[in-house]
Design a protein around this motif. Sequence first.
Motif, PDB file in Angstrom:
ATOM      1  N   GLN A 196       5.413  11.583  -2.158  1.00  0.00           N
ATOM      2  CA  GLN A 196       4.040  11.282  -2.585  1.00  0.00           C
ATOM      3  C   GLN A 196       3.907   9.811  -2.962  1.00  0.00           C
ATOM      4  O   GLN A 196       2.915   9.164  -2.609  1.00  0.00           O
ATOM      5  N   ARG A 197       4.887   9.294  -3.690  1.00  0.00           N
ATOM      6  CA  ARG A 197       4.838   7.873  -4.065  1.00  0.00           C
ATOM      7  C   ARG A 197       4.854   6.996  -2.823  1.00  0.00           C
ATOM      8  O   ARG A 197       4.123   6.003  -2.736  1.00  0.00           O
ATOM      9  N   GLN A 198       5.694   7.350  -1.854  1.00  0.00           N
ATOM     10  CA  GLN A 198       5.767   6.563  -0.625  1.00  0.00           C
ATOM     11  C   GLN A 198       4.433   6.570   0.104  1.00  0.00           C
ATOM     12  O   GLN A 198       3.958   5.518   0.567  1.00  0.00           O
ATOM     13  N   MET A 199       3.806   7.744   0.210  1.00  0.00           N
ATOM     14  CA  MET A 199       2.523   7.832   0.908  1.00  0.00           C
ATOM     15  C   MET A 199       1.422   7.115   0.137  1.00  0.00           C
ATOM     16  O   MET A 199       0.572   6.438   0.728  1.00  0.00           O
ATOM     17  N   ASN A 200       1.430   7.232  -1.195  1.00  0.00           N
ATOM     18  CA  ASN A 200       0.445   6.512  -2.002  1.00  0.00           C
ATOM     19  C   ASN A 200       0.553   5.010  -1.779  1.00  0.00           C
ATOM     20  O   ASN A 200      -0.456   4.297  -1.708  1.00  0.00           O
ATOM     21  N   ARG A 201       1.788   4.528  -1.663  1.00  0.00           N
ATOM     22  CA  ARG A 201       1.984   3.093  -1.461  1.00  0.00           C
ATOM     23  C   ARG A 201       1.597   2.660  -0.061  1.00  0.00           C
ATOM     24  O   ARG A 201       1.135   1.534   0.144  1.00  0.00           O
ATOM     25  N   VAL A 202       1.768   3.561   0.907  1.00  0.00           N
ATOM     26  CA  VAL A 202       1.316   3.257   2.263  1.00  0.00           C
ATOM     27  C   VAL A 202      -0.200   3.072   2.275  1.00  0.00           C
ATOM     28  O   VAL A 202      -0.725   2.081   2.797  1.00  0.00           O
ATOM     29  N   PHE A 203      -0.922   4.020   1.661  1.00  0.00           N
ATOM     30  CA  PHE A 203      -2.382   3.921   1.641  1.00  0.00           C
ATOM     31  C   PHE A 203      -2.844   2.766   0.752  1.00  0.00           C
ATOM     32  O   PHE A 203      -3.840   2.106   1.055  1.00  0.00           O
ATOM     33  N   GLY A 204      -2.127   2.521  -0.342  1.00  0.00           N
ATOM     34  CA  GLY A 204      -2.456   1.367  -1.173  1.00  0.00           C
ATOM     35  C   GLY A 204      -2.336   0.085  -0.379  1.00  0.00           C
ATOM     36  O   GLY A 204      -3.206  -0.795  -0.445  1.00  0.00           O
ATOM     37  N   GLY A 205      -1.268  -0.012   0.411  1.00  0.00           N
ATOM     38  CA  GLY A 205      -1.088  -1.182   1.256  1.00  0.00           C
ATOM     39  C   GLY A 205      -2.166  -1.301   2.323  1.00  0.00           C
ATOM     40  O   GLY A 205      -2.618  -2.407   2.646  1.00  0.00           O
ATOM     41  N   LEU A 206      -2.607  -0.152   2.868  1.00  0.00           N
ATOM     42  CA  LEU A 206      -3.655  -0.177   3.878  1.00  0.00           C
ATOM     43  C   LEU A 206      -4.989  -0.652   3.298  1.00  0.00           C
ATOM     44  O   LEU A 206      -5.737  -1.390   3.953  1.00  0.00           O
ATOM     45  N   PHE A 207      -5.300  -0.246   2.060  1.00  0.00           N
ATOM     46  CA  PHE A 207      -6.521  -0.722   1.413  1.00  0.00           C
ATOM     47  C   PHE A 207      -6.472  -2.248   1.234  1.00  0.00           C
ATOM     48  O   PHE A 207      -7.456  -2.951   1.488  1.00  0.00           O
ATOM     49  N   VAL A 208      -5.323  -2.743   0.797  1.00  0.00           N
ATOM     50  CA  VAL A 208      -5.184  -4.193   0.603  1.00  0.00           C
ATOM     51  C   VAL A 208      -5.250  -4.912   1.951  1.00  0.00           C
ATOM     52  O   VAL A 208      -5.844  -5.991   2.059  1.00  0.00           O
ATOM     53  N   THR A 209      -4.663  -4.308   2.989  1.00  0.00           N
ATOM     54  CA  THR A 209      -4.742  -4.888   4.333  1.00  0.00           C
ATOM     55  C   THR A 209      -6.194  -4.974   4.792  1.00  0.00           C
ATOM     56  O   THR A 209      -6.626  -5.983   5.381  1.00  0.00           O
ATOM     57  N   ALA A 210      -6.968  -3.914   4.518  1.00  0.00           N
ATOM     58  CA  ALA A 210      -8.388  -3.930   4.864  1.00  0.00           C
ATOM     59  C   ALA A 210      -9.113  -5.035   4.101  1.00  0.00           C
ATOM     60  O   ALA A 210     -10.018  -5.692   4.633  1.00  0.00           O
ATOM     61  N   ALA A 211      -8.705  -5.253   2.838  1.00  0.00           N
ATOM     62  CA  ALA A 211      -9.310  -6.325   2.035  1.00  0.00           C
ATOM     63  C   ALA A 211      -9.004  -7.691   2.634  1.00  0.00           C
ATOM     64  O   ALA A 211      -9.875  -8.563   2.701  1.00  0.00           O
TER      65      ALA A 211
END
Length: 206
Positions: free
Chosen positions: A182-197
């Motif tokens: 779960q932590r790994q997936m949360n960090r993947v999506f967190g990174g994707l949000f920042v990438t979108a930013a």
Amino acid sequence: MTLTVWLTFLVAALLISVSPGAGAVNSMSSGLRYGVRKSLPTIAGQQFGYGVQIVLVGAGLGAIVASSNTALMVIKWIGVVYLIWLGIQKWREQPVEATRADLSGFSPRQQFWNGALVNLTNPKATIFLIALFPQFLVAGAAHGQQLATMGATLILVDILVMVGYALLASQLFRFMTTPKRQRQMNRVFGGLFVTAAVALASFKRA
């Protein structure tokens, strides 16, 4: 608008929605955490934001925003900051018990407005709509009806695509049975949000 023109616009709308962006990331993140059914408020919020953009462009206000560097920059950087905030929140999100029935912290209203803000603060959508709509407007015909048809098509296609993204992400839930995953997936999506930013921050008008 003839059937041929509408079908061409439909293909364009499908390609636009399928292209990964902040909305797709948001839908997938919600689908993974809450499942498809509870992702619907997020998707509805995104369509509200998208609809506001469509109405603004249709009413001519989008042209004002597009012609004003100050207005565009303000909206752009609000969107950048908001996406980064979402990314940080997702990165820091704690693992939850692997059963959706017991998930806490779910608020349909909050999910709706989170989704709405993702699209409302994206000036790329305004610029894109201003560039897209004139390509399909038929001269001499009532513009209001044509814009309504195109707007409804964009929103309906986007709903289907975002539900598809949420459904795809929800299938990953079965693998999210351990806190580590779960932590790994949360960090993947967190990174994707920042990438979108970052992508939004680098956006420049032609």
